[in-house]
Motif scaffolding. Sequence first.
Motif, PDB file in Angstrom:
ATOM      1  N   GLY A  22      30.558  31.426  45.681  1.00  0.00           N
ATOM      2  CA  GLY A  22      31.095  32.659  45.124  1.00  0.00           C
ATOM      3  C   GLY A  22      32.593  32.768  45.318  1.00  0.00           C
ATOM      4  O   GLY A  22      33.199  32.088  46.153  1.00  0.00           O
ATOM      5  N   LYS A 245      32.314  29.985  39.911  1.00  0.00           N
ATOM      6  CA  LYS A 245      32.785  31.031  40.829  1.00  0.00           C
ATOM      7  C   LYS A 245      33.262  30.502  42.185  1.00  0.00           C
ATOM      8  O   LYS A 245      33.595  31.295  43.061  1.00  0.00           O
ATOM      9  CB  LYS A 245      31.652  32.046  41.073  1.00  0.00           C
ATOM     10  CG  LYS A 245      31.334  32.948  39.877  1.00  0.00           C
ATOM     11  CD  LYS A 245      32.455  33.960  39.632  1.00  0.00           C
ATOM     12  CE  LYS A 245      32.140  34.909  38.493  1.00  0.00           C
ATOM     13  NZ  LYS A 245      31.148  35.920  38.862  1.00  0.00           N
ATOM     14  N   SER A 272      40.019  39.720  41.449  1.00  0.00           N
ATOM     15  CA  SER A 272      38.981  40.442  42.192  1.00  0.00           C
ATOM     16  C   SER A 272      37.926  40.997  41.256  1.00  0.00           C
ATOM     17  O   SER A 272      36.722  40.921  41.525  1.00  0.00           O
ATOM     18  CB  SER A 272      39.620  41.569  43.008  1.00  0.00           C
ATOM     19  OG  SER A 272      38.646  42.272  43.731  1.00  0.00           O
ATOM     20  N   VAL A 273      38.385  41.542  40.098  1.00  0.00           N
ATOM     21  CA  VAL A 273      37.465  42.138  39.129  1.00  0.00           C
ATOM     22  C   VAL A 273      36.802  41.063  38.268  1.00  0.00           C
ATOM     23  O   VAL A 273      35.576  41.028  38.116  1.00  0.00           O
ATOM     24  CB  VAL A 273      38.221  43.148  38.237  1.00  0.00           C
ATOM     25  CG1 VAL A 273      37.306  43.669  37.133  1.00  0.00           C
ATOM     26  CG2 VAL A 273      38.765  44.303  39.078  1.00  0.00           C
ATOM     27  N   ASP A 274      37.613  40.152  37.706  1.00  0.00           N
ATOM     28  CA  ASP A 274      37.100  39.152  36.764  1.00  0.00           C
ATOM     29  C   ASP A 274      36.086  38.205  37.397  1.00  0.00           C
ATOM     30  O   ASP A 274      35.157  37.740  36.733  1.00  0.00           O
ATOM     31  CB  ASP A 274      38.255  38.329  36.176  1.00  0.00           C
ATOM     32  CG  ASP A 274      39.214  39.169  35.345  1.00  0.00           C
ATOM     33  OD1 ASP A 274      38.815  40.294  34.950  1.00  0.00           O
ATOM     34  OD2 ASP A 274      40.352  38.733  35.104  1.00  0.00           O
ATOM     35  N   PHE A 275      36.269  37.899  38.684  1.00  0.00           N
ATOM     36  CA  PHE A 275      35.394  36.943  39.358  1.00  0.00           C
ATOM     37  C   PHE A 275      34.442  37.607  40.352  1.00  0.00           C
ATOM     38  O   PHE A 275      33.698  36.919  41.038  1.00  0.00           O
ATOM     39  CB  PHE A 275      36.236  35.884  40.086  1.00  0.00           C
ATOM     40  CG  PHE A 275      36.874  34.864  39.176  1.00  0.00           C
ATOM     41  CD1 PHE A 275      36.348  33.591  39.050  1.00  0.00           C
ATOM     42  CD2 PHE A 275      38.000  35.175  38.425  1.00  0.00           C
ATOM     43  CE1 PHE A 275      36.926  32.651  38.220  1.00  0.00           C
ATOM     44  CE2 PHE A 275      38.596  34.246  37.591  1.00  0.00           C
ATOM     45  CZ  PHE A 275      38.055  32.979  37.482  1.00  0.00           C
ATOM     46  N   ASP A 276      34.495  38.954  40.412  1.00  0.00           N
ATOM     47  CA  ASP A 276      33.647  39.704  41.344  1.00  0.00           C
ATOM     48  C   ASP A 276      33.772  39.116  42.745  1.00  0.00           C
ATOM     49  O   ASP A 276      32.787  38.751  43.401  1.00  0.00           O
ATOM     50  CB  ASP A 276      32.187  39.677  40.870  1.00  0.00           C
ATOM     51  CG  ASP A 276      31.303  40.634  41.676  1.00  0.00           C
ATOM     52  OD1 ASP A 276      31.846  41.597  42.235  1.00  0.00           O
ATOM     53  OD2 ASP A 276      30.092  40.389  41.754  1.00  0.00           O
ATOM     54  N   ALA A 277      35.015  39.025  43.217  1.00  0.00           N
ATOM     55  CA  ALA A 277      35.308  38.291  44.442  1.00  0.00           C
ATOM     56  C   ALA A 277      35.061  39.121  45.696  1.00  0.00           C
ATOM     57  O   ALA A 277      35.370  40.312  45.751  1.00  0.00           O
ATOM     58  CB  ALA A 277      36.766  37.829  44.424  1.00  0.00           C
ATOM     59  N   LYS A 278      34.513  38.476  46.703  1.00  0.00           N
ATOM     60  CA  LYS A 278      34.432  39.057  48.037  1.00  0.00           C
ATOM     61  C   LYS A 278      35.843  39.078  48.619  1.00  0.00           C
ATOM     62  O   LYS A 278      36.650  38.186  48.368  1.00  0.00           O
ATOM     63  CB  LYS A 278      33.517  38.198  48.916  1.00  0.00           C
ATOM     64  CG  LYS A 278      33.420  38.657  50.358  1.00  0.00           C
ATOM     65  CD  LYS A 278      32.516  37.724  51.176  1.00  0.00           C
ATOM     66  CE  LYS A 278      32.478  38.144  52.639  1.00  0.00           C
ATOM     67  NZ  LYS A 278      31.610  37.246  53.442  1.00  0.00           N
ATOM     68  N   LYS A 279      36.160  40.124  49.416  1.00  0.00           N
ATOM     69  CA  LYS A 279      37.518  40.244  49.948  1.00  0.00           C
ATOM     70  C   LYS A 279      37.512  40.196  51.475  1.00  0.00           C
ATOM     71  O   LYS A 279      36.690  40.827  52.129  1.00  0.00           O
ATOM     72  CB  LYS A 279      38.159  41.563  49.496  1.00  0.00           C
ATOM     73  CG  LYS A 279      39.615  41.673  49.855  1.00  0.00           C
ATOM     74  CD  LYS A 279      40.242  42.918  49.230  1.00  0.00           C
ATOM     75  CE  LYS A 279      41.692  43.021  49.660  1.00  0.00           C
ATOM     76  NZ  LYS A 279      42.048  44.276  50.229  1.00  0.00           N
TER      77      LYS A 279
END
Length: 625
Positions: A22, A245, A272-279
């Motif tokens: 991810g 991802k 962050s939005v386009d890849f639904d990334a964990k932060k």
Amino acid sequence: MKNAFKTKLSPQQLQVVNHLDGALLVEAGPGSGKTRVLTERICHLLTNVSGHFRILALTFTNKAADEMKDRLLELGNIRERAFIGTLHSFCLDMLTERGKLVDIEGTPNIFEQFKDRKEVLLKAIDDDPLLSDEINQIEDSKERNRKVDSWLMSISNIKSHPISHAVIEDELTQHVLDAYEAGMRACNAYDFDDLLLLVYKLLIENPKLGDLYRRIYKFVCIDEAQDMNEAQYAVICALCSGGYKNVMMVGDPRQSIYGFNKSGPEYMESFSVDFDAKKIDLTANYRSSRAVVKVAQVLDPKYMVAMQLPIEGSVTVLTGQDEQDEAQQIGVELQRLFSEGHPDVEGDIKPSACAILGRTRFALLVIENMLKERNIAFYKRLSANHENESETVDDFQMALRVLANPRDRLHLSALAKKWKVPEPPSISDYVSALRDMAEAASDTRALSVCVAIETIAINNSRLDLMPAFKVLKEHADGLSESDRLAIYEDVAVFRQEWDQYLRAAGGSPALSSFMSSKALGNTQKAAREGVALLTVHSSKGLEFDVVFIAGMAEGTFPDYRATSAKELAEERRNAFVAVTRAKRLLYLSYPSTRVMPWGGVRHQTRSQFLSNLSEPMVRNLSRPS
């Protein structure tokens, strides 16, 4: 062995290293161990994840890439298992291997210098009646020149925005772009923007190629994400499309200082939005002393530090009567530190542990003279590439460009102009043409350059520049001491770049590949001896025990051209970056008066970036010069 490296990592750093599947966005503040975490993650993936795959690790500076490669040397065959380099270098490799799909044969020849691109546009204007008429309507020569520069800026702006500027509505702008592109292609040349734009086009128009690269590179790691522009983000999205991802981006929005290149931290938000990334946030500062961190927090009150070094350090404000006095005070303090040291700096303080930073190179001119007067060793890295001090090596480099790219009439014309000879109307053999030009010039410099080129061209089996360097130095031996020294120094840098290229290229060096690597700065040596004399932008990613930030006056830092809220915010980020280059001791200096270019004297006020520094936070020092 596999897990030994993890023992000294913080819980947040371990999270980054251990993350597998991810998208991941890491916000990493200054001194938070960003490079180490990236390196440890790559090591972890290569040693703990099964299967045959490569890792794509993209940085935005060659220094960061070299540092990462050095740390991964223990893995042995790292070159075969990972690509570690700048995004532009990766794009250059892709175009070299797959460029036929966008009409590129072999390694793209890069025109990296502004003056070369401008010459291409000027010739395109001369050859085009519409553009000639448009320029000739402007009577003032300076205004005409500014118009040409604005067209060049428009071209770069369009290329760096392949999505938002995909359609150009203004017909004249499209005409200028078409003429410029035709001129570049006539020289078989490309600019930096083309590397990104053509790879984006390559991936969009050939989806199967993207599939191939995604199979090769199972993981993608991207450093300095706050410095992305639209073209760079577009390339990443095109490369990592189709549900891919396994992408990690690392950056710090507070250190986004390349707005003039159309970059910004907003692409981290888009990712962050386009890849639904964990932060994950890395908020420790393992680099700077407490005194330095306090100044950074004044510049950005939102900068929170969860953990920092138990070293107090110091911050000092130096006020000079004028820029000469400011420079002398810096020199006095430097030499005191060299001789006395400081309790918060372990061991002796050497020149290489110190840096003097300026917002622009003009803020450093007087300081440079001071360093020379006091015999303090220093180096400048105000541009990606070494600028030749000698005409001889400059001519040799131009001749090399044409040897690598016979369609490069631009640099052939430049050589003919410098040697005051006619340019050959047509060329079947470039080396013979160069010999004719050199003999017509009756100039020992031209003849030595010609002989140097012939020593390279005569060996078809293997490229070797060493005999050419010998010819240039033999020519230098017959000149005055200052001219001889300039050639020897330029040849030494050239040889260093050649050696660096050979180490990276392996067993198949090629002249076009070397020149392109040189243009991208891949052949530059990262470490230098002496005090670093740098602009804030060229200091990014570096760290020093002692940092002086000169010219901290209104109009200099922040720059007088920063008038909007957005521009002032970027200036403040520039100051934040400059301050956080310091590991132990920070000096902030400014002159109370400055001599202007036209001769007048202007009274100055201290920078607004110093206005909120309280007395307990800094000490004010005025030393006799």
